[in-house]
Structure formats: structure tokens, C-alpha cells
Design an enzyme around this catalytic site. Structure first.
Site, PDB file in Angstrom:
ATOM      1  N   GLU A  27     -18.203 -36.016  61.267  1.00  0.00           N
ATOM      2  CA  GLU A  27     -16.977 -36.532  61.884  1.00  0.00           C
ATOM      3  C   GLU A  27     -17.223 -37.413  63.107  1.00  0.00           C
ATOM      4  OE1 GLU A  27     -14.312 -33.237  62.552  1.00  0.00           O
ATOM      5  OE2 GLU A  27     -13.961 -32.959  60.415  1.00  0.00           O
ATOM      6  N   GLU A  57     -14.905 -30.792  53.931  1.00  0.00           N
ATOM      7  CA  GLU A  57     -14.186 -29.752  54.684  1.00  0.00           C
ATOM      8  C   GLU A  57     -12.711 -29.812  54.324  1.00  0.00           C
ATOM      9  OE1 GLU A  57     -14.525 -29.609  58.989  1.00  0.00           O
ATOM     10  OE2 GLU A  57     -16.693 -29.898  58.862  1.00  0.00           O
TER      11      GLU A  57
HETATM   12  C1  FCB Z   1     -13.372 -30.036  61.857  1.00  0.00           C
HETATM   13  C2  FCB Z   1     -14.755 -29.668  62.343  1.00  0.00           C
HETATM   14  C3  FCB Z   1     -15.091 -28.210  62.224  1.00  0.00           C
HETATM   15  C4  FCB Z   1     -13.902 -27.344  62.522  1.00  0.00           C
HETATM   16  C5  FCB Z   1     -12.710 -27.785  61.739  1.00  0.00           C
HETATM   17  C6  FCB Z   1     -11.487 -26.938  61.926  1.00  0.00           C
HETATM   18  O1  FCB Z   1     -12.931 -31.157  62.530  1.00  0.00           O
HETATM   19  O2  FCB Z   1     -15.729 -30.393  61.641  1.00  0.00           O
HETATM   20  O3  FCB Z   1     -16.186 -27.956  63.058  1.00  0.00           O
HETATM   21  O4  FCB Z   1     -13.662 -27.371  63.885  1.00  0.00           O
HETATM   22  O5  FCB Z   1     -12.380 -29.096  62.068  1.00  0.00           O
END
Ligand code: FCB
Length: 435
Positions: free
Chosen positions: A167, A351
Site C-alpha cells: 500500500e 487484502e
Molecule cells: C490495510 C493494511 C493492513 C491493515 C488493514 C486493515 O490498509 O495493509 O495492515 O491495517 O488495512
């Protein structure tokens, strides 16, 4: 009902994700100090001044944790490696215990039939490098490539996939413009430089790994659907600026050799000299692209300096993060990324998940996962080359500035005893992912 493994194309991969600082316990195993330790030690930065010193004690409990990943029926385990654990000073002499730890961990995944999907940097910058300006210093591209090289000399032969940086938006914007994450700056010039250098470091790390003959190298960006708060032309323009900063800057840097005009409006005076010359390094070949997706945001125009917008609350049901639940956005980003940027390149949802207060009977999380997996399936059915879905997160962990109170896990972790207890969502996914 959660879509089943058989509902997806043959060979589709399922998995769970974690990150090093959020679970390992940075007090253990000779890890160096990180800018998150410093940020958390400054009053007011993190909930209850909580930090990752102990986290989930994964450093000692990794075997039990890998058993949990395997028990989920996962194909892939997405984990990250801590720069400060491997190189406590950020450069120079490696910490043998740190390298041994990742070596054991990767072998532990392979022994359980899990594909190790590594992220080299999930935000734990060694403090000595923060002292030198961290992501604001162009030299970080060189330091990061050295870290990638030292680490991959040890474990690179057994990794299934690698992404250099998790990210880039959070590393750049959230941490240097909004000040919510370490190093907690609110400075446009620092932001422009950090955002450019993050991409440069992404490129130099890929070069270092290719030079070792490594394959299946990619990138992981986060995406948030930007919706104008009203249909006024001002709010529409504001949401386009949000979209350009959040969703376009990094992927266009990597795949188009330039930055969106909407971002240059604000960044032009602040980008480092000669930035236009860096896209050969930044635009290294990718073998896959990863999307992290959680929510949508409503954006309204605001008077004042660029970017001239604010987030306003939206009408949809929200998670414990206050994030609206907006599953269609995941479909839309998969389709958009393939159409506009990556073509036939394999895409992975790296994610996706929710924070919930419902404890082990987490029916709300099951509903969230079911709705998002249905959108992934819809994209796959339409021919978008999405090849896998990894949920955030294996277990409740250190949720950065919000401390341990925000629970994203499929597995509950008792903060005192560190006992792990699979939640209903864990069992539901294990059923859906059974082979
Ligand atoms: C993302 C992150 C992870 C966690 C989630 C909820 O942005 O990569 O580390 O904090 O959000």
C-alpha cells in the site's frame, strides 16, 4: 452463503494475510527500533499508546499460527518481513536471528503445503533510516534494494511471490500528508517526495530480485471507491482528485510512466528534481498485481488549498472502522485495473476484510466476506483475470494507530494469555475452501 472453491475458475487461490509489525512482537529476536515504536511512544498518536512490542507474539507462536492457516484450507499465506528485524540499523550488518526466523517461517509454510507470498515492507521502517529522512530521502531506494537483496539471498529461493511494498498510498499520503501513521507528518512537500521515492524503491527492489533470478514479482496497492457526496460539479471534481491521489497515482507511475494531472496540480512544486527521469526504474515488469480493498468514500469539495476536499459520512452500513460496506467496489476495481492498466496480467485480491466487535460469533464478518467473494466471482465470470483472494486478517492484531481494539481476525487472540480461538468466520471459510 460464502461462494465455494468450486464456484471459482480452476486453480483459483485462497489465502489469509498478516504483516510483521502487527503480529510478531518487535521486542523479540533482536529486531531494531522502528518508526512505529517512536510514533507510538509519542502521546496521542496511537490508541492507549499501544505499540507492536508484543503484538500476537507470533515470533514464538508461528507454528501454531501456520497450523491455523493450513486448517483454513488456504493455498497461500501472505505475510511480510520486517526490515528492522533483518537489518536493525536499516543497513549494514544483518541480525542472524531475524534471518533465521524468516527462514524457519518459509520452511514451515512449505511443510504445510502453503505458498509463501511475501511482502518485503509493511511499514516498519528502521528508526536510523527515519533519522535520515526516511521516505523523504531519495537514498531510500538504494537502502531498500540492499534490504531486498540481503533478505532474498536467504529466503528468495523458496518464495512463491513477492511484492516489495504494501500500500504505497499509506506509506506516502496517510503517513506524510494526513499524519495518521508513522512518521506522522502533515507536510505536502514531504508527501510528494515520499510518494515518488516509494515508487522508486519499488523499482530498485524489483531490479535486485530479478538480478537474483527471482520470479512472480508484483505490486500491492490499496483502492477506495471515490463517490461524490452530491452531483454538484464541485463535488464531482473533488472526488476525481481523491481518486487520482488514492487510486491512480501509484499504478499509473508503475504502468504508464507518469502521474495524473490532478495530482501534479498539487505536487508539481514539491516533487524531487528530475522525477520525470525515474520511470524506467519505477516501471519494472510486473508478473502480477495485487489489490487491497475495504470500502468506498464520499467526497465533498472544500474551500482552501489543494486538494480541497473532505470525506463525509455515507448511508451504507459500516464496519467497526466506520468504513461503509460497499462490495460492488471490489468488482469495479478488478475490472477497472485490468481494463485501464494491467490487461491480461494476473490480479489478486491481496487484502479484504472487516473490523467487528462481534467476537467469535462473527456473522457480520461472514456476510461481509460472502458479499465480497461474490463480487470477485462476478469479475472472474466476466473474464477479468483475477486469480486469487486473500483475506485480512488471519487473526486479531495491532491495527496501527487504532491499537488492538479493532479486530479484523478470523481467529480471536486473547490479549493476556495470547490464546488463539477460531471464530465462526474461520470455520465458514474452511468449509468453503475445502478441496
Ligand atoms: C490495510 C493494511 C493492513 C491493515 C488493514 C486493515 O490498509 O495493509 O495492515 O491495517 O488495512
Amino acid at each position: 452463503m460464502i461462494p465455494q472453491r468450486q464456484d471459482f475458475p480452476n486453480g483459483f487461490l485462497f489465502g489469509a494475510a498478516t504483516s510483521s509489525y502487527q503480529i510478531e512482537g518487535h521486542a523479540f529476536g533482536g529486531a531494531g527500533r522502528t518508526h512505529w515504536d517512536d510514533f507510538a511512544a509519542t502521546p496521542g498518536n496511537t490508541a492507549g499508546a499501544e505499540d507492536g512490542a508484543v503484538a500476537c507474539d507470533h515470533y514464538h507462536r508461528w507454528e501454531e499460527d501456520l497450523d491455523l492457516v493450513a486448517g483454513l484450507g488456504a493455498d497461500v499465506y501472505r505475510f511480510s518481513t520486517s526490515w528492522a528485524r533483518v537489518l536493525p540499523e536499516g543497513r549494514g550488518t544483518p541480525n542472524p536471528e531475524g534471518l533465521d526466523f524468516y527462514d524457519r517461517l518459509v520452511d514451515g509454510m512449505l511443510a504445510r503445503g502453503l505458498k509463501p507470498a511475501a511482502t518485503l515492507y509493511h511499514w516498519e521502517l528502521p528508526s536510523p533510516l527515519a533519522d535520515l529522512g526516511g521516505w523523504r530521502n531519495r537514498d531510500i531506494a538504494k537502502w531498500f534494494a540492499e534490504f531486498a537483496d540481503v533478505l532474498c539471498a536467504r529466503i528468495g529461493d523458496r518464495l512463491w511471490s513477492v511484492a516489495p511494498i504494501n500500500e504505497p498510498w499509506c506509506v506516502g499520503w496517510l503517513s506524510h500528508f494526513e499524519g495518521h501513521h508513522a512518521p506522522g507528518l502533515r507536510d505536502i512537500r514531504a508527501t510528494a517526495r515520499a510518494m515518488h521515492h516509494v515508487l522508486l524503491a519499488h523499482g530498485t527492489a524489483l531490479q535486485a530480485m530479478r538480478a537474483r533470478g527471482m520470479e512472480n514479482l508484483g505490486a500491492v496497492c490499496n483502492f477506495e471507491l471515490a463517490l461524490p457526496a452530491t452531483d454538484s460539479p464541485e463535488d464531482e471534481a473533488a472526488s476525481r482528485r481523491y481518486d487520482a491521489i488514492f487510486n491512480r497515482f501509484f499504478i499509473e507511475g508503475m504502468t504508464r510512466g507518469g502521474y495524473p494531472a490532478e495530482v501534479l496540480e498539487g505536487f508539481a512544486p514539491h516533487l524531487p528534481q528530475g522525477w520525470e527521469e525515474d520511470f524506467t526504474t519505477i516501471g519494472q515488469k510486473l508478473d502480477w498485481f495485487g489489490l487491497n480493498y475495504y470500502t468506498c468514500k464520499r467526497i465533498a469539495a472544500r474551500p482552501g488549498p489543494w486538494p480541497g476536499y473532505a470525506e463525509v459520512p455515507g448511508p451504507l452500513p459500516k464496519t467497526d472502522m466506520g468504513w461503509e460496506i460497499c462490495p460492488e467496489g471490489l468488482h469495479d476495481f478488478l475490472a477497472r485495473v485490468a481494463r485501464d492498466y494491467t490487461g491480461a496480467l494476473p490480479l489478486y485480491v491481496t487484502e479484504n476484510g472487516m473490523a467487528s466487535t462481534s467476537g467469535v460469533q462473527d456473522d457480520d464478518r461472514i456476510a461481509y466476506l460472502a458479499a465480497h467473494l461474490a463480487e470477485v466471482r462476478r469479475a472472474a465470470d466476466e473474464g477479468v483475470p483475477v486469480k486469487g483472494y486473500f483475506t485480512w486478517s488471519l487473526m486479531d492484531n495491532y491495527e496501527w494507530a487504532l491499537g488492538y481494539a479493532k479486530r479484523f481476525g478470523l481467529v480471536a487472540v486473547d490479549r493476556d494469555s495470547q490464546a488463539r480461538q477460531p471464530k465462526a468466520s474461520y470455520h465458514a471459510l474452511a468449509k468453503a475452501w475445502a478441496r
